[in-house]
Design a protein around this motif. Structure first.
Motif, PDB file in Angstrom:
ATOM      1  N   ALA A 159      -2.828   7.937  -5.109  1.00 42.95           N
ATOM      2  CA  ALA A 159      -2.531   8.412  -3.754  1.00 42.95           C
ATOM      3  C   ALA A 159      -1.588   9.600  -3.739  1.00 42.95           C
ATOM      4  O   ALA A 159      -1.730  10.499  -2.911  1.00 42.95           O
ATOM      5  N   HIS A 199      -7.062   2.508   3.164  1.00 45.76           N
ATOM      6  CA  HIS A 199      -5.859   1.813   2.702  1.00 45.76           C
ATOM      7  C   HIS A 199      -5.651   0.517   3.481  1.00 45.76           C
ATOM      8  O   HIS A 199      -5.321  -0.527   2.890  1.00 45.76           O
ATOM      9  N   TYR A 228       5.141   3.953   2.426  1.00 47.93           N
ATOM     10  CA  TYR A 228       4.987   2.712   1.666  1.00 47.93           C
ATOM     11  C   TYR A 228       5.125   1.534   2.615  1.00 47.93           C
ATOM     12  O   TYR A 228       6.048   1.504   3.445  1.00 47.93           O
ATOM     13  N   MET A 233       4.901  10.559   1.311  1.00 47.04           N
ATOM     14  CA  MET A 233       4.229   9.272   1.190  1.00 47.04           C
ATOM     15  C   MET A 233       4.852   8.274   2.151  1.00 47.04           C
ATOM     16  O   MET A 233       6.010   8.408   2.555  1.00 47.04           O
ATOM     17  N   ASP A 267      -6.626   9.072   4.223  1.00 47.31           N
ATOM     18  CA  ASP A 267      -7.448   7.882   3.934  1.00 47.31           C
ATOM     19  C   ASP A 267      -6.818   6.595   4.462  1.00 47.31           C
ATOM     20  O   ASP A 267      -6.887   5.530   3.831  1.00 47.31           O
ATOM     21  N   LEU A 268      -6.230   6.655   5.655  1.00 44.55           N
ATOM     22  CA  LEU A 268      -5.521   5.496   6.199  1.00 44.55           C
ATOM     23  C   LEU A 268      -6.447   4.299   6.395  1.00 44.55           C
ATOM     24  O   LEU A 268      -6.075   3.159   6.080  1.00 44.55           O
ATOM     25  N   GLU A 312       0.844  -1.181   0.000  1.00 46.14           N
ATOM     26  CA  GLU A 312       0.000   0.000   0.000  1.00 46.14           C
ATOM     27  C   GLU A 312       0.889   1.244   0.000  1.00 46.14           C
ATOM     28  O   GLU A 312       2.008   1.215   0.535  1.00 46.14           O
ATOM     29  N   CYS A 316       0.356   5.351   0.988  1.00 46.11           N
ATOM     30  CA  CYS A 316      -0.537   6.376   1.531  1.00 46.11           C
ATOM     31  C   CYS A 316       0.083   7.755   1.326  1.00 46.11           C
ATOM     32  O   CYS A 316       1.283   7.948   1.560  1.00 46.11           O
ATOM     33  N   GLN A 317      -0.745   8.696   0.936  1.00 49.99           N
ATOM     34  CA  GLN A 317      -0.294  10.075   0.853  1.00 49.99           C
ATOM     35  C   GLN A 317      -0.197  10.669   2.255  1.00 49.99           C
ATOM     36  O   GLN A 317      -1.017  10.372   3.132  1.00 49.99           O
ATOM     37  N   ILE A 365      -1.829  11.463   7.606  1.00 46.75           N
ATOM     38  CA  ILE A 365      -1.920  10.349   6.660  1.00 46.75           C
ATOM     39  C   ILE A 365      -3.324  10.379   6.075  1.00 46.75           C
ATOM     40  O   ILE A 365      -4.311  10.398   6.813  1.00 46.75           O
ATOM     41  N   ILE A 405      -8.031   3.805  -3.676  1.00 49.54           N
ATOM     42  CA  ILE A 405      -8.565   4.493  -2.504  1.00 49.54           C
ATOM     43  C   ILE A 405      -8.888   5.935  -2.862  1.00 49.54           C
ATOM     44  O   ILE A 405      -9.953   6.465  -2.496  1.00 49.54           O
ATOM     45  N   THR A 406      -7.997   6.585  -3.601  1.00 49.79           N
ATOM     46  CA  THR A 406      -8.287   7.949  -4.055  1.00 49.79           C
ATOM     47  C   THR A 406      -9.510   7.955  -4.957  1.00 49.79           C
ATOM     48  O   THR A 406     -10.336   8.874  -4.885  1.00 49.79           O
TER      49      THR A 406
END
Length: 287
Positions: A247, A49, A90, A88, A45-46, A34, A36-37, A43, A210-211
């Motif tokens: 993301a 994700h 990872y 980000m 939309d954790l 995954e 994540c931005q 973070i 997710i985005t």
């Protein structure tokens, strides 16, 4: 400032991080991941994700190496050690380390976990938003379960390299029926000639980004109707707007595909409206 990573129970300097040569993620691509931005110290939309991570693990039958709460703690610590405010994080989970054999290890081994993070300059994306990007179409020759976020991305690598060599920044996969699936590392959207925002349904042919999901929430807040349906390359080329979501890109306009300008060749207003409202709608988890 040195970068830091987490590898199987240890926080180490990024330059010193290593995995076993028999890690199944390395040998077979037997792993999921995954990205994540991180924006303004949050973070993004954790929960979504991590929900998708759980689904990916379940689909390929890997047991999570720890609880979600413990994993979130590691993500936060890696971000703190790397002093990431915008960037980000990872994470990658493989089936673990075992003698090379295609079948699952027996007895079961503990899954391996890697977490890295890096800062990104928001000004770079801002410049891309203002100018838009170019893309090329490529045949979709990936395996039939791209809905699982595995590290097996060779087709994506080759497609993106083809785009780069053509002077473009993204590759757009097209299936055997001539219908658009998604980008090499993104989901793809169009605003069709009737003004409808359209994206392909989240079946096995695309990754349910997710985005992508949050963009649907944003569109709902803005009163923009979304239609999930398949569409052709011709319809995409004739669209009012084309943009990609991911993301680390959020909502990025595509202004030319295969050398043909989209509409007037400039970023459209729909992508901008969605991007401007995105952070307010997305879930934000403090580091």
């Amino acid at each position: 400032m040195p970068r830091f990573a987490y590898v199987n129970g240890r926080y180490v300097r990024h330059a010193d991080a290593a995995v076993s040569i028999e890690d199944r993620g390395l040998v077979f691509g037997d792993a999921v991941y995954e990205v994540c931005q991180v924006q303004r110290g949050f973070i993004v939309d954790l929960t979504r994700h991590l929900d998708r991570l759980d689904r990916s693990l379940g689909e390929i039958r890997i047991r999570a190496p720890m609880s979600r709460a413990a994993l979130v703690g590691i993500l936060r610590e890696v971000l703190r050690r790397n002093r990431v405010v915008n960037g980000m994080v990872y994470l990658q989970i493989s089936r673990g380390v075992a003698r090379r054999d295609h079948v699952f290890p027996s007895p079961e081994v503990r899954a391996s976990l890697i977490v890295t993070a890096k800062s990104l300059n928001p000004a770079i994306n801002a410049a891309k938003y203002a100018a838009g990007i170019k893309a090329v179409t490529v045949p979709d020759n990936r395996w039939g379960r791209v809905d699982i976020k595995t590290v097996g991305l060779l087709s994506n690598v080759l497609a993106r390299q083809q785009a780069k060599e053509a002077g473009a920044q993204e590759a757009i996969f097209v299936d055997r029926d001539g219908k658009v699936t998604e980008g090499g590392a993104t989901n793809l959207w169009i605003v069709d000639k009737a003004g409808m925002l359209v994206t392909r349904p989240a079946d096995h042919a695309i990754l349910q980004g997710i985005t992508r999901t949050t963009v649907m929430d944003v569109a709902g807040k803005l009163g923009i109707a979304v239609e999930e349906r398949r569409f052709s390359v011709t319809e995409m080329l004739e669209a009012r707007e084309v943009f990609i979501t991911g993301a680390t890109t959020i909502c990025l306009p595509v202004v030319a595909i295969d050398g043909q300008s989209i509409a007037n060749g400039h970023p459209g207003m729909t992508a901008q409206k969605i991007r401007d409202a995105f952070f307010a709608v997305a879930e934000k988890t403090v580091i």
